[in-house]
Design a protein around this motif. Sequence first.
Motif, mmCIF file in Angstrom:
data_model
loop_
_atom_site.group_PDB
_atom_site.id
_atom_site.type_symbol
_atom_site.label_atom_id
_atom_site.label_comp_id
_atom_site.label_asym_id
_atom_site.label_seq_id
_atom_site.Cartn_x
_atom_site.Cartn_y
_atom_site.Cartn_z
ATOM 1 N N VAL A 189 0.825 -1.209 0.000
ATOM 2 C CA VAL A 189 0.000 0.000 0.000
ATOM 3 C C VAL A 189 0.858 1.258 0.000
ATOM 4 O O VAL A 189 0.564 2.233 -0.701
ATOM 5 C CB VAL A 189 -0.961 -0.013 1.202
ATOM 6 C CG1 VAL A 189 -1.618 1.350 1.382
ATOM 7 C CG2 VAL A 189 -2.027 -1.082 1.016
ATOM 8 N N SER A 190 1.939 1.266 0.788
ATOM 9 C CA SER A 190 2.771 2.460 0.867
ATOM 10 C C SER A 190 3.416 2.772 -0.485
ATOM 11 O O SER A 190 3.547 3.950 -0.857
ATOM 12 C CB SER A 190 3.841 2.286 1.948
ATOM 13 O OG SER A 190 4.714 1.217 1.628
ATOM 14 N N MET A 191 3.802 1.735 -1.230
ATOM 15 C CA MET A 191 4.374 1.965 -2.558
ATOM 16 C C MET A 191 3.346 2.560 -3.503
ATOM 17 O O MET A 191 3.661 3.454 -4.308
ATOM 18 C CB MET A 191 4.917 0.651 -3.122
ATOM 19 C CG MET A 191 6.144 0.120 -2.406
ATOM 20 S SD MET A 191 6.714 -1.473 -3.084
ATOM 21 C CE MET A 191 7.256 -0.967 -4.707
ATOM 22 N N ILE A 192 2.109 2.087 -3.423
ATOM 23 C CA ILE A 192 1.051 2.625 -4.276
ATOM 24 C C ILE A 192 0.793 4.086 -3.950
ATOM 25 O O ILE A 192 0.681 4.936 -4.840
ATOM 26 C CB ILE A 192 -0.224 1.783 -4.127
ATOM 27 C CG1 ILE A 192 -0.024 0.397 -4.761
ATOM 28 C CG2 ILE A 192 -1.422 2.489 -4.771
ATOM 29 C CD1 ILE A 192 -1.179 -0.544 -4.562
ATOM 30 N N ARG A 193 0.702 4.404 -2.665
ATOM 31 C CA ARG A 193 0.465 5.795 -2.268
ATOM 32 C C ARG A 193 1.618 6.688 -2.720
ATOM 33 O O ARG A 193 1.405 7.842 -3.111
ATOM 34 C CB ARG A 193 0.288 5.875 -0.759
ATOM 35 C CG ARG A 193 -1.025 5.282 -0.252
ATOM 36 C CD ARG A 193 -1.232 5.646 1.206
ATOM 37 N NE ARG A 193 -2.436 5.108 1.755
ATOM 38 C CZ ARG A 193 -3.650 5.635 1.591
ATOM 39 N NH1 ARG A 193 -3.795 6.723 0.857
ATOM 40 N NH2 ARG A 193 -4.711 5.072 2.152
#
Length: 365
Positions: A189-193
């Motif tokens: 999720v952090s990479m997507i954000r």
Amino acid sequence: MRVVIAGDSSADRTRCRQVVLGQGLECAPGDCVSFAETRLRLARSPDAQLVLVLLEPDLAAAEQTISLAFGQTGGPIAAVTTAETPGLAPSGTIGVWSITELKAELARRVGIAERSAGGRRGRVIAVTAALTGSGVTTVATGLAFALAGGGSVLLGEFGAPVPELALHLDLKPQHSVGDLLRAGDRMDVSMIRHAAVRHPAGVDVLGYPPDTLAVESPTRAAARDFQVLLRAAYDWVVLDAGHPQPGGEELCRHADAVVVVTRLDLPALRLTRRYVEALTDAGVPAGTLLLAANRYGQSGLVPWRQAEKALALPVKAWLSDDPWAVNRALAEGQPLVKSAPRAGLTKELARLAADVRARFATAGA
């Protein structure tokens, strides 16, 4: 009580489902999934109150599925074995149940207290079309920005042969969908954000840098992984799924709603009808399909009654032909809701967004 059954043996899943239904419990056909689809099924709908994981024929895959599902489901997980003598229970399960004793175990365990599911469970809307030039990117963009203000929204570009979102919205992303695809299992999720760019109008946009001419198509596994992570990160996810392509049907198959955009000329209608048939053949539930007739009102097109008859489905949204509003939005690098808020097309996209909201009033709850 709703039961989800996960396993790579179709025959054993069917056998378990018959027992579950015989006990008066809920288990729809879509609740019987392979290991590869389990995470997405649990992410898509958080109402599983019991998960049954079949240990055979691949114990290692079963244990991995149990581990992944443990943090997702709101109910307990039980391992099911075809062996006559159950072995030790894998970590994260409440026990190992013999498939021959499943009926008795369910009768004994139906009173298990439910655990509340944590985390966000966002809704995914895929926008697609049978052929290029139908206006998929325009519709996806308009829908995403119309949904803004009612929860967090991401607009993602996964299907266009030549990406356009960054160009349309005057954005300069430093990272692309392709970068995330190359991350493979490391994607989170952090990479997507971090890869997404926040538009001033309140929508996160995940696409490609401007002037990119080639894109990377997601594999089936990547398409599923993306949806699991996106649902955990956003209340609303609108995917520009483009046109028929490898992996594209996977995006549509697991979406909560699929907006199929069509023009109203005869060739487009014929291809759209065939595309709808292909989507349903690929496992896209017919109830998730929403037809949107784009550029409605142009002269020389098939009348609306004949169009619906040709499509064999009712048209949900009639999006008027408004080149002035669309061209102004492109010139300003803004969504329609900002550049032409009073245009008929903008209002029609807002009505489509309102219909989507009404369908999923509990999104993000």
